[in-house]
Motif scaffolding. Structure first.
Motif, PDB file in Angstrom:
ATOM      1  N   GLY A   9       0.828  -1.051   0.089  1.00 17.92           N
ATOM      2  CA  GLY A   9       0.015  -0.008   0.082  1.00 17.92           C
ATOM      3  C   GLY A   9       0.724   1.099  -0.003  1.00 17.92           C
ATOM      4  N   HIS A  10       0.361   2.364  -0.740  1.00 16.60           N
ATOM      5  CA  HIS A  10       1.247   3.659  -0.776  1.00 16.60           C
ATOM      6  C   HIS A  10       0.040   4.593   0.099  1.00 16.60           C
ATOM      7  N   SER A  11       0.745   5.403   0.670  1.00 15.43           N
ATOM      8  CA  SER A  11       0.018   6.335   1.529  1.00 15.43           C
ATOM      9  C   SER A  11      -1.046   6.119   2.340  1.00 15.43           C
ATOM     10  N   TYR A  12      -2.387   6.448   1.838  1.00 14.58           N
ATOM     11  CA  TYR A  12      -3.700   6.157   2.413  1.00 14.58           C
ATOM     12  C   TYR A  12      -4.031   4.624   2.286  1.00 14.58           C
ATOM     13  N   GLY A  13      -3.107   4.118   1.176  1.00 16.06           N
ATOM     14  CA  GLY A  13      -3.245   2.773   0.798  1.00 16.06           C
ATOM     15  C   GLY A  13      -2.943   1.781   1.993  1.00 16.06           C
ATOM     16  N   GLY A  14      -1.848   2.449   2.797  1.00 16.59           N
ATOM     17  CA  GLY A  14      -1.605   1.622   3.904  1.00 16.59           C
ATOM     18  C   GLY A  14      -2.385   1.163   5.017  1.00 16.59           C
ATOM     19  N   SER A  15      -3.639   2.215   5.160  1.00 16.51           N
ATOM     20  CA  SER A  15      -4.611   2.071   6.044  1.00 16.51           C
ATOM     21  C   SER A  15      -5.469   1.094   5.527  1.00 16.51           C
ATOM     22  N   VAL A  16      -5.566   1.065   4.091  1.00 13.24           N
ATOM     23  CA  VAL A  16      -6.735   0.275   3.558  1.00 13.24           C
ATOM     24  C   VAL A  16      -6.275  -1.282   3.631  1.00 13.24           C
ATOM     25  N   ILE A  17      -4.866  -1.671   3.406  1.00 10.26           N
ATOM     26  CA  ILE A  17      -4.277  -2.850   3.149  1.00 10.26           C
ATOM     27  C   ILE A  17      -4.196  -3.286   4.882  1.00 10.26           C
ATOM     28  N   SER A  18      -4.056  -2.310   5.837  1.00 13.60           N
ATOM     29  CA  SER A  18      -4.095  -2.902   7.093  1.00 13.60           C
ATOM     30  C   SER A  18      -5.357  -3.558   7.535  1.00 13.60           C
ATOM     31  N   GLU A  19      -6.393  -3.105   6.985  1.00 23.07           N
ATOM     32  CA  GLU A  19      -7.594  -3.597   7.157  1.00 23.07           C
ATOM     33  C   GLU A  19      -8.200  -4.792   6.393  1.00 23.07           C
ATOM     34  N   ALA A  20      -7.696  -4.607   4.803  1.00 23.88           N
ATOM     35  CA  ALA A  20      -8.211  -5.399   3.782  1.00 23.88           C
ATOM     36  C   ALA A  20      -7.432  -7.033   4.443  1.00 23.88           C
ATOM     37  N   ALA A  21      -6.271  -6.953   4.881  1.00 24.09           N
ATOM     38  CA  ALA A  21      -5.740  -8.127   5.052  1.00 24.09           C
ATOM     39  C   ALA A  21      -6.206  -8.919   6.240  1.00 24.09           C
ATOM     40  N   GLU A  22      -7.199  -8.647   7.052  1.00 25.70           N
ATOM     41  CA  GLU A  22      -7.680  -9.352   8.049  1.00 25.70           C
ATOM     42  C   GLU A  22      -8.662 -10.317   7.609  1.00 25.70           C
ATOM     43  N   GLY A  23      -8.495 -11.489   7.794  1.00 25.80           N
ATOM     44  CA  GLY A  23      -9.230 -12.653   7.468  1.00 25.80           C
ATOM     45  C   GLY A  23      -8.956 -13.085   6.152  1.00 25.80           C
TER      46      GLY A  23
ATOM     47  N   THR B  28      -5.797  -4.029  12.419  1.00 29.86           N
ATOM     48  CA  THR B  28      -4.219  -3.684  12.477  1.00 29.86           C
ATOM     49  C   THR B  28      -3.555  -4.966  12.087  1.00 29.86           C
ATOM     50  N   ALA B  29      -3.483  -5.458  10.655  1.00 29.98           N
ATOM     51  CA  ALA B  29      -3.064  -6.500  10.053  1.00 29.98           C
ATOM     52  C   ALA B  29      -1.459  -6.615  10.372  1.00 29.98           C
ATOM     53  N   TRP B  30      -0.965  -5.560  10.631  1.00 28.71           N
ATOM     54  CA  TRP B  30       0.574  -5.325  10.775  1.00 28.71           C
ATOM     55  C   TRP B  30       1.086  -6.186  12.121  1.00 28.71           C
ATOM     56  N   LYS B  31       0.184  -6.222  12.887  1.00 32.20           N
ATOM     57  CA  LYS B  31       0.428  -6.908  14.305  1.00 32.20           C
ATOM     58  C   LYS B  31       0.861  -8.379  14.155  1.00 32.20           C
ATOM     59  N   HIS B  32       0.117  -8.799  13.041  1.00 34.46           N
ATOM     60  CA  HIS B  32       0.370 -10.484  12.950  1.00 34.46           C
ATOM     61  C   HIS B  32       1.101 -10.776  11.478  1.00 34.46           C
ATOM     62  N   VAL B  33       1.063  -9.833  10.756  1.00 31.30           N
ATOM     63  CA  VAL B  33       1.494 -10.309   9.374  1.00 31.30           C
ATOM     64  C   VAL B  33       2.772  -9.521   9.298  1.00 31.30           C
ATOM     65  N   PRO B  34       3.816 -10.258   8.847  1.00 28.31           N
ATOM     66  CA  PRO B  34       5.216  -9.511   8.700  1.00 28.31           C
ATOM     67  C   PRO B  34       4.946  -8.219   7.894  1.00 28.31           C
ATOM     68  N   ALA B  35       5.818  -7.027   8.398  1.00 30.00           N
ATOM     69  CA  ALA B  35       5.706  -5.706   7.441  1.00 30.00           C
ATOM     70  C   ALA B  35       6.921  -5.289   7.250  1.00 30.00           C
ATOM     71  N   TRP B  36       7.068  -4.597   6.090  1.00 30.42           N
ATOM     72  CA  TRP B  36       8.360  -3.833   5.499  1.00 30.42           C
ATOM     73  C   TRP B  36       8.099  -2.338   5.297  1.00 30.42           C
ATOM     74  N   PHE B  37       8.877  -1.578   5.236  1.00 31.02           N
ATOM     75  CA  PHE B  37       8.515  -0.050   5.113  1.00 31.02           C
ATOM     76  C   PHE B  37       9.634   0.367   4.179  1.00 31.02           C
ATOM     77  N   VAL B  38       8.975   1.419   3.358  1.00 27.00           N
ATOM     78  CA  VAL B  38      10.089   2.131   2.561  1.00 27.00           C
ATOM     79  C   VAL B  38       9.507   3.643   2.356  1.00 27.00           C
ATOM     80  N   TYR B  39      10.352   4.536   2.418  1.00 23.28           N
ATOM     81  CA  TYR B  39       9.738   5.873   2.339  1.00 23.28           C
ATOM     82  C   TYR B  39      10.855   6.702   2.076  1.00 23.28           C
TER      83      TYR B  39
END
Length: 260
Positions: free
Chosen positions: A90-104, A196-207
């Motif tokens: 996810g980019h920018s606001y897309g990060g908020s979206v993927i944090s929710e979308a990954a659940e389930g 907050t999918a990043w609490k249980h799915v491994p995350a990487w960051f670039v900016y």
């Protein structure tokens, strides 16, 4: 006979090669790219070229930019349609979206945040932007466009788009991006996250360290909080680091794709 045998072998190799390549590609996770506000799926073009060259299946999902929960459902539908493992980016606001979308969605094996929000439950994109000093997005926004159903669409003023959003992108390209920017609703930027999918799915960051939309200090804070497996800070990069530095972004995505 030797020539005939050699020719048969060459023909067999030529026929098998595409199958081997397809099998190799099939073993790689699918990369699902989610754009953010004021952008569209074409913002990933440079990254897509590299990923596809390296054999990764890629889907650049259309982010509606209407609400965190609604947008997450739309991206979640895309995830449901993919049986293979997924690296969700996810980019920018897309990060908020993927944090929710990954659940389930158990097929999501990794999250990659590209100059992106990684909100805690109850946090908003607008709130995180203001958590640390440095964002100049507010004054760069155009007057809100009222929507018939309520709320407003937000755009960046076109004359200010280059400096605010894409300072390290050639001016001619930034002008095209400004004219074709996708608006986001004020509702979406102020809607609290509930997952907050990043609490249980491994995350990487670039900016980039010259991001004017989300302060680099905020991005670093979120990366540390999410226990980022690797954080890449691109010197001189703007908010659209994936446009100006596609190789760095693609390289991190590929690291996430092969990580255990």
């Amino acid at each position: 006979m030797k020539k005939a045998a050699f020719g048969a072998l060459a023909l067999t190799a030529a026929l098998i090669a595409p199958v081997v390549q397809a099998q190799t590609s099939a073993t790689k996770p699918t990369i699902v790219l989610v754009h953010g506000a004021f952008a569209d799926s074409s913002s990933w073009n440079g990254v897509i070229r590299i990923l596809e060259r390296d054999g990764y299946p890629v889907v650049a999902a259309a982010n509606p930019l209407r609400s965190v929960h609604g947008d997450a459902r739309a991206v979640g539908d895309v995830l449901t349609s993919i049986p293979a493992p997924v690296v969700l980016v996810g980019h920018s606001y897309g990060g908020s979206v993927i944090s929710e979308a990954a659940e389930g969605h158990a097929n999501v094996k990794a999250l990659v945040y590209v100059a992106a929000f990684a909100p805690e439950t109850g946090e908003t994109a607008a709130g995180l932007s203001g958590k640390f000093p440095g964002s100049t997005l507010g004054p760069a926004l155009a007057p809100p466009v009222p929507l018939a159903g309520g709320g407003n669409d937000l755009y960046i003023q076109q004359p200010r788009f280059h400096d605010q959003f894409a300072a390290d992108v050639p001016e001619a390209e930034a002008k095209l991006m400004a004219a074709g920017q996708r608006p986001i609703t004020d509702v979406a930027l102020n809607e609290a996250s509930t997952a907050t999918a990043w609490k249980h799915v491994p995350a990487w960051f670039v900016y980039g360290d010259k991001d004017k939309n989300i302060p680099p200090q905020a991005l670093g804070f979120m990366a540390e909080r999410a226990r980022s497996r690797q954080t890449v800070v691109v010197k001189g990069a703007s908010h659209v680091v994936m446009v100006s530095n596609p190789a760095a972004v693609a390289a991190l995505i590929e690291k996430a794709a092969v990580a255990n």
